[in-house]
Design an enzyme around this catalytic site. Structure first.
Site, PDB file in Angstrom:
ATOM      1  CB  SER A 176      30.225  37.361  43.503  1.00 35.31           C
ATOM      2  OG  SER A 176      31.044  38.445  43.884  1.00 35.31           O
ATOM      3  CE  LYS A 207      32.262  37.956  47.170  1.00 35.40           C
ATOM      4  NZ  LYS A 207      33.185  38.255  46.080  1.00 35.40           N
TER       5      LYS A 207
END
Length: 251
Positions: free
Chosen positions: A172, A210
């Site tokens: 991701s 993230k």
């Protein structure tokens, strides 16, 4: 491979459907797994759907169907009874405490715990820091919860403070140059600036890597891959455990 939370939820849903013919409600799932909010259940169900263990059925109440169970779980076993274990349904509640470090705690409390082992200088060109397990760059996972080994890194990659390393699983963050299998170097801290790539502990349960975006009173965890959605949380749902300062890759 499922995390303990994902497995517990899957087996609870399966057992309840065997018993009553319908899946449990979200409130029942939340209480069974001892979670603070139903958003954690939504996150776990999404992960089970993505991994092919359950599917959602359209236009039906409580529309969840169990497709398969974990490889080591027979259809006749009840929730909480792993192969070779005799736990009861009540035993699916997570065990609290006793984990180091907090960055990759899969089921422990939100309170701070002991830091990872200290880094130490090997020679003038390298410093040894501990590798503390695996971090998800994708759907959050319960990371490996042990100091597995040490790695040597150049001293100029480090900043002031404590550092540790985590192995990356998932893609991701690939557009930020972070690939599956990379090792990220993390400076331990509990705050960060907008745009920093952080280790975030989501609702005290699962860890993910993230980019941080603060929007008013909310916190966004932003992927660097268009296939992954940005996820929005309240300030009490996220604990910052560290900030990315470097990356190692083997070819």
């Amino acid at each position: 491979m499922l995390t303990e939370k994902q497995k517990d939820l899957l087996l609870f849903i399966h057992a309840r459907m065997q018993e009553r013919g319908v899946p449990p409600s979200f409130d029942e799932m939340k209480d069974a797994l001892d979670l603070r909010s139903k958003s954690g259940i939504h996150r776990l169900i999404t992960a089970l759907v993505e991994r092919g263990f359950i599917r959602r059925l359209p236009h039906r109440a409580r529309a969840i169907e169990v497709i398969k169970l974990p490889d080591n779980q027979s259809a006749g076993q009840s929730v909480g009874q792993s192969a070779g274990a005799g736990a009861s349904v009540a035993s699916i509640a997570p065990q609290r405490g006793g984990f180091q470090p907090s960055v990759i705690e899969g089921s422990g409390p939100r309170a701070s715990v002991a830091p990872p082992p200290p880094s130490h200088v090997i020679d003038a060109r390298t410093v040894s820091i501990p590798v503390m397990g695996r971090i998800a760059a994708g759907t959050p996972i319960s990371a490996i919860q042990n100091h597995t080994h040490d790695i040597a890194v150049p001293p100029d990659i480090l900043t002031n403070g404590e550092h540790f390393a985590l192995e990356v699983k998932g893609d991701s963050m690939i557009e930020a140059g972070i690939h599956d299998g990379d090792t990220v170097i993390i400076r331990r801290c509990n705050n960060a600036e907008n745009g920093d790539i952080i280790v975030a502990l989501v609702e005290g349960e699962e860890a993910t890597l993230k980019r941080l975006r603060k929007k008013g009173s909310t916190i966004a965890l932003e992927a660097a891959n268009p296939e992954f959605k940005t996820r929005i949380f309240g300030p009490d749902q996220i604990d910052i455990q560290g900030r990315l300062v470097g990356l190692l890759r083997r070819y």
